[in-house]
Design an enzyme around this catalytic site. Structure first.
Site, short mmCIF file in Angstrom:
data_model
loop_
_atom_site.label_atom_id
_atom_site.label_comp_id
_atom_site.label_asym_id
_atom_site.label_seq_id
_atom_site.Cartn_x
_atom_site.Cartn_y
_atom_site.Cartn_z
CB THR A 213 -0.88 0.04 1.27
OG1 THR A 213 -1.22 -1.27 1.65
CG2 THR A 213 -2.12 0.85 1.05
CB THR B 272 -6.78 0.95 1.03
OG1 THR B 272 -8.09 0.75 1.54
CG2 THR B 272 -5.83 1.22 2.18
CE LYS C 213 -1.10 8.27 5.47
NZ LYS C 213 -1.33 7.10 4.65
NE ARG D 15 5.00 0.74 5.85
CZ ARG D 15 3.88 1.34 6.21
NH1 ARG D 15 3.13 0.82 7.13
NH2 ARG D 15 3.53 2.46 5.64
CB SER E 81 -5.66 4.29 8.12
OG SER E 81 -5.43 4.92 6.88
NE ARG F 76 -5.24 -2.39 7.65
CZ ARG F 76 -4.31 -2.42 8.60
NH1 ARG F 76 -4.64 -2.73 9.85
NH2 ARG F 76 -3.04 -2.17 8.32
CG ASP G 147 1.94 9.73 6.55
OD1 ASP G 147 1.93 9.26 7.71
OD2 ASP G 147 2.14 9.04 5.53
CG HIS H 221 1.21 3.11 11.39
ND1 HIS H 221 1.25 3.33 10.03
CD2 HIS H 221 0.66 1.91 11.58
CE1 HIS H 221 0.71 2.28 9.42
NE2 HIS H 221 0.34 1.41 10.33
C1 G1P Z 1 -2.63 1.17 5.86
C2 G1P Z 1 -3.92 1.96 5.87
C3 G1P Z 1 -4.03 2.78 4.61
C4 G1P Z 1 -2.79 3.66 4.46
C5 G1P Z 1 -1.54 2.82 4.54
C6 G1P Z 1 -0.30 3.68 4.54
O1 G1P Z 1 -2.62 0.28 4.77
O2 G1P Z 1 -5.04 1.13 6.01
O3 G1P Z 1 -5.20 3.56 4.68
O4 G1P Z 1 -2.82 4.34 3.24
O5 G1P Z 1 -1.55 2.05 5.74
O6 G1P Z 1 -0.26 4.54 5.63
P1 G1P Z 1 -3.02 -1.27 4.90
O7 G1P Z 1 -2.12 -1.87 5.95
O8 G1P Z 1 -4.45 -1.30 5.37
O9 G1P Z 1 -2.82 -1.83 3.53
ZN ZN Z 2 2.69 7.47 8.15
#
Ligand code: G1P
Ligand code: ZN
Length: 543
Positions: free
Chosen positions: A18, A344, A376, A22, A365, A496, A281, A114
């Site tokens: 996304t 997303t 963001k 990572r 989120s 989720r 962000d 995060h």
């Molecule tokens: C998560 C959040 C998504 C955000 C992303 C990056 O992704 O749900 O809204 O854009 O982190 O901060 P996910 O782990 O759900 O794919």
């Molecule tokens: Zn972030």
């Protein structure tokens, strides 16, 4: 000087999720790993020869070391210039702003957002394009293809750059400029908002608490909230970025920012509380005694943005990610402006912003932003709230209550099931997907299913189509459940489950959220046979 071309060892293809790539920090630290991903990124953008890149990160463990590697690789690949934040620090929105202000070709952000930091925690890297936003799928797909075929990377054996001194230096022929990470971002904020009005509000006794969670926003929030707007010294807490974020999760939600939440619910609460995440962000907004969900925050900001100078002409439109509640749709409808539902991930907002179709964007989120950058922006959301509070001179609680009385309330919660065995999570999702066509017309836990599909998005600007972006079940009366697998988790799968229930303007807005959502939750558990697939129905985290 020598520039070596090093044959890389075996490197499993790495798919950016996304938000970039990572992984566990130790994975990134394996010899050649970071290098292969960076070279794949460079290859995917037709090389970096002659280009200028912004480079910075959130200060987590391995940040500085990764930056040294990236600078040596950029130099060896012929880049002309690198702009780097002092100490290797730059928030994600600040990188986006620098790319745009200085018209660079792109930038690299080192962060796992995060997620916790440390040698046994997480690290990440993402590439942003010349508009300042995350690389779109067309580029991330090329990056992935490159990672599958890469056989060598180029790196200079020059010495390390001193990241701790402002000014210009060189790596081989590449110019490296070490800049103040805050200055240009703070100048942008001053342009967007009425700093005099906010200062006057604060001077008049309005109090605030901002938790920077030992992450990158600390220096930005100190400079702007305390330095420029006159908040009392100490209003910004946990303001010094640390390599492991003080041992916590730099995730601004009621679970991980519990100390701030407790304070805001106590009789010692300031008027306004906020927090932001690792790379700055995301945001959390909380008034005295009142938590504002990110979905509601987007809706309130959309309804009131015209009170801030930058948005006084009104908004072109509002976009939200699909799992975000429909609260902002109701505002867009009333304002008669565009309303978009995207998959997303912030990258899907880029085209809409570039085309001038939307001004504000948000995700459930804790991500909110506007066309001022292409990411963001946590502190931006805090300042827009403060600007609105300075104009309306009401409490956060009153603003929220009036909002629901005008637009109705979308009760909302996200349930996360973490570290689920990947096979079990996939089986649950494919089982549900197979059932979707038969769901409309059935009743479950007292709710009538009116729609069910797998979300596909067709980009209205470039026509590209993204499939499999989450499974949705719509119920009569505006209730909804969404299920998707996280693209940012680093261990097993994260499932989720997003729950929503609508209550009309004249309805009851004072129910405990869990009560309002209980029927939808039970329906999801039953329809998916959650217990059968993953052995539990209680999530690890509810936000
Ligand atoms: C998560 C959040 C998504 C955000 C992303 C990056 O992704 O749900 O809204 O854009 O982190 O901060 P996910 O782990 O759900 O794919
Ligand atoms: Zn972030």
């Amino acid at each position: 000087m020598t520039i070596s071309t090093i044959k890389s060892g075996p490197f499993e293809g790495q798919k950016p999720g996304t938000s970039g790539l990572r992984k566990k920090t130790r994975v990134f630290m394996q010899p050649g790993y970071l290098e292969c991903f960076v070279q794949s990124t460079f290859n995917a953008i037709d090389g970096v020869a002659g280009k200028t890149l912004v480079v910075g990160g959130d200060g987590r463990f391995f940040n500085a070391q990764a930056i040294q590697t990236i600078l040596k690789m950029a130099a060896a690949n012929g880049a002309a210039r690198a702009i780097v934040g002092l100490g290797g620090l730059l928030s994600t929105p600040a990188v986006s702003n620098l790319i745009r202000q200085r018209k660079t070709d792109g930038g690299l952000v080192l962060s796992a957002s995060h997620n916790p930091g440390g040698i046994d925690e997480d690290f990440g890297i993402k590439y942003n394009i010349a508009n300042g936003g995350p690389a779109p799928e067309s580029i991330t797909a090329r990056m992935f293809a490159e990672t599958e075929t890469i056989t060598e990377y180029r790196i200079s054996d020059a010495g390390d750059v001193d990241l701790g001194t402002l000014g210009k230096t060189q790596v081989e022929a590449m110019l490296v400029e070490i800049i103040d990470p805050v200055a240009e971002y703070a100048a942008l904020m001053q342009q967007l908002f009425d700093f005099d009005k906010i200062s006057a509000l604060i001077a008049g006794g309005f109090t605030l608490g901002f938790d920077a969670m030992h992450a990158v926003t600390g220096p930005y929030a100190k400079a702007i909230l305390e330095g420029q707007l006159g908040a009392a010294p100490g209003s910004v807490i946990n303001a010094v970025p640390s390599e492991n974020f003080g041992g916590g999760h730099p995730d601004p939600n009621p679970v991980w920012a519990k100390a701030l939440m407790d304070e805001m619910m106590s009789d010692k609460a300031p008027d306004f509380g906020a927090a932001s995440d690792g790379d700055g962000d995301r945001n959390m907004i909380v008034g005295r005694g009142t938590y504002v969900t990110p979905s509601d925050s987007l809706a309130v900001l959309a309804a009131n943005a015209h009170l801030a100078p930058a948005y006084k002409e009104g908004l072109a439109g509002v976009a939200r990610s699909m799992p975000t509640s429909a609260a902002s749709d109701r505002v867009a409808e009333k304002l008669g402006i565009g309303c978009f539902e995207t998959p997303t991930g912030w990258k899907f907002f880029g085209n809409l912003l570039d085309a001038g179709k939307v001004t504000l964007c948000g995700e459930e989120s804790a991500g909110t932003g506007s066309d001022h950058v292409r990411e963001k922006d946590g502190l931006w959301a805090v300042l827009l709230w403060l600007n609105i509070l300075a104009e309306r001179k009401q409490s956060v609680a009153d603003i929220l209550r009036e909002h629901w009385q005008e637009f109705g309330r979308n009760y909302y919660s996200r349930h996360d099931f973490e570290a689920v065995p990947t096979d079990a999570a996939n089986a649950l999702m494919s089982g549900l997907e197979a059932k979707l066509p038969d769901l409309p017309g059935t009743t479950c836990c007292g709710l009538n299913v009116v729609s069910a599909d797998s979300f596909s998005y067709s980009d209205p600007v470039d026509g590209s189509v993204s499939h499999n972006q989450g499974l949705r079940i719509g119920f009569e009366g505006g209730a909804r459940a969404v299920l998707r697998l996280s693209g940012t988790g680093t261990e097993g799968a994260t499932l989720r489950v997003y729950l929503e229930q609508y209550e009309a303007p004249d309805g009851n807005h004072d129910l405990p959220v869990e009560d309002a959502l209980e029927k939808v939750r039970s329906a999801v558990v039953e329809i998916t046979d959650m217990a059968g697939h993953i052995g539990r129905t209680d999530p690890d985290v509810k936000t």
